[in-house]
Design an enzyme around this catalytic site. Structure first.
Site, mmCIF file in Angstrom:
data_model
loop_
_atom_site.group_PDB
_atom_site.id
_atom_site.type_symbol
_atom_site.label_atom_id
_atom_site.label_comp_id
_atom_site.label_asym_id
_atom_site.label_seq_id
_atom_site.Cartn_x
_atom_site.Cartn_y
_atom_site.Cartn_z
ATOM 1 N N TYR A 6 0.826 -1.213 0.000
ATOM 2 C CA TYR A 6 0.000 0.000 0.000
ATOM 3 C C TYR A 6 0.856 1.257 0.000
ATOM 4 O O TYR A 6 1.961 1.252 0.525
ATOM 5 C CB TYR A 6 -0.898 0.017 1.239
ATOM 6 N N SER A 63 -13.979 -3.990 0.653
ATOM 7 C CA SER A 63 -14.864 -3.511 -0.424
ATOM 8 C C SER A 63 -16.342 -3.743 -0.131
ATOM 9 O O SER A 63 -17.124 -4.051 -1.032
ATOM 10 C CB SER A 63 -14.484 -4.147 -1.769
ATOM 11 N N LEU A 89 -18.345 -1.537 0.331
ATOM 12 C CA LEU A 89 -19.023 -0.483 -0.417
ATOM 13 C C LEU A 89 -18.727 -0.572 -1.905
ATOM 14 O O LEU A 89 -18.993 0.377 -2.650
ATOM 15 C CB LEU A 89 -18.618 0.896 0.117
ATOM 16 N N GLY A 141 -16.832 2.200 -3.331
ATOM 17 C CA GLY A 141 -17.545 3.463 -3.401
ATOM 18 C C GLY A 141 -18.811 3.439 -4.216
ATOM 19 O O GLY A 141 -19.655 4.351 -4.097
ATOM 20 N N GLY A 162 -23.502 5.446 -3.934
ATOM 21 C CA GLY A 162 -24.293 6.201 -4.905
ATOM 22 C C GLY A 162 -23.552 7.351 -5.546
ATOM 23 O O GLY A 162 -24.097 8.046 -6.411
ATOM 24 N N LYS A 163 -22.292 7.560 -5.188
ATOM 25 C CA LYS A 163 -21.593 8.751 -5.680
ATOM 26 C C LYS A 163 -21.229 8.683 -7.160
ATOM 27 O O LYS A 163 -20.940 9.720 -7.765
ATOM 28 C CB LYS A 163 -20.335 9.016 -4.848
#
Length: 351
Positions: free
Chosen positions: A53, A239, A241, A244, A248-249
């Site tokens: 990372y 993950s 989400l 992302g 809804g973005k």
């Protein structure tokens, strides 16, 4: 904050964990410090990292996340005793810049020993609470690269046996450099091979698995969930989400400033056939229920009986506050039924 037992260890981990893969690219060290401060204040006690990372991985930023976290520990006396550090060693990869002699990483003793010593130095600690294999040494489909049909790949000539990897990890436990071990991006077969090796060879037992899991990707439930529940292997999912999308973005092609897709355009795992439509349906379902879509997605993941902790990430404090608020959200039975009905009709659109 809820806390759950990690596998068969004596550790209890917060149901939300902090993912740090944005530190050093999307987040400055100062922003990362604020995110870690707030997370710890909210009761988050597991911070997840990796030698590779931040993401996307690159030679010029390699190791940066661990360095930032180590600087935070140095600046926060007493924080190390409150935080469980999870980090990872890279698996089979063409990223030659991960190793000092520029060879392609493998899960052999020399690679693992170099990796763990580097992580300990960067994290400014003398032990790692949970040391994970980031992905297998085997040639297998990874990160959604072969999502619908498993075509068994040819075994690599130089494949490192799981027993050899586990033996090396066991020596790190014996040396006190690592308390517990886990796997990531692993299959049911791989998990059972690790368990068999620990039983037959007297080696440490894996405590956890870190795989993707979300409303768009419930493939963990097919075989891994039963194996891990029966064998007490805790899922630390990433993950939740869908990088992302489930917030809804990105609806209607939106590209918010500073968002991962806007910056890097590498979210193809969550952009397969049918994914956009089903994602929009979940977002609409949350809105109809009067819920923040991100909080619904996280609350769903946390409600699973096989879930130990959901790894959450945030690049802004407003995002972090919304994520932390998800621990207060309890999904009613009718909403859970609606989620399952949609899943059964559309399946795993972003595995």
């Amino acid at each position: 904050m809820d806390y759950r037992k990690l596998g068969r260890t004596d550790l209890t981990v917060s149901v939300l964990s902090l993912g740090t893969m944005t530190f050093g690219r999307q987040n400055t060290p100062e922003e990362a410090f604020e995110i870690m401060d707030r997370s710890l204040d909210a009761g988050v006690n597991l911070f997840d990292n990796a030698e590779m990372y931040p993401i996307p991985p690159a030679e010029e930023t390699r190791f940066r996340c661990e360095e930032i976290m180590g600087d935070w520990f140095a600046a926060r006396p007493g924080a190390r005793q409150k935080v469980l550090i999870a980090t990872k060693v890279a698996g089979r990869s063409p990223m030659t810049w991960m190793r000092s002699d520029r060879h392609e990483p493998r899960l052999k003793a020399a690679d693992i020993n170099e990796a763990v010593d580097g992580s300990l130095k960067r994290l400014k600690t003398d032990y790692i609470d949970l040391y994970q294999v980031h992905w297998p040494d085997r040639v297998v489909p990874q990160f959604g690269s072969n999502p619908t049909v498993f075509n068994v790949p040819k075994k690599a000539e130089d494949e490192t046996p799981i027993e050899e990897t586990l033996d090396t990890l066991g020596k790190l436990v014996d040396a006190g450099k690592v308390r517990h071990i886990g796997v990531s991006n692993e299959s049911t077969w791989g998990v059972m091979q690790y368990l068999r090796a620990s039983e037959t060879k007297g080696l440490p037992r894996i405590a956890s698995i870190q795989n993707a899991y979300s409303l768009l990707n419930r493939t963990f439930e097919v075989n891994l969930a039963e194996a891990c529940m029966r064998e007490d292997i805790g899922l630390l999912c990433y993950s939740a989400l869908a990088q992302g999308y489930l917030t809804g973005k990105y609806r209607n092609g939106a590209l918010p400033e500073g968002a991962r897709k806007t910056l890097f355009d590498r979210l193809q795992r969550y952009e397969g056939p049918g994914a956009e439509e089903v994602n929009d349906m979940y977002v609409a379902m949350a809105e109809e229920a009067g819920l923040d879509p991100a909080q619904m997605a996280l609350a769903f993941a946390m409600s699973r009986p096989f879930m130990t902790s959901v790894i959450m990430g945030a690049t802004r404090m407003s995002q972090l506050e919304a994520v932390l608020g998800s621990v207060e959200v309890k999904l009613p039975a009718d909403l859970l039924d609606a989620i399952d009905t949609l899943h059964r009709s559309r399946g795993n659109v972003a595995p």
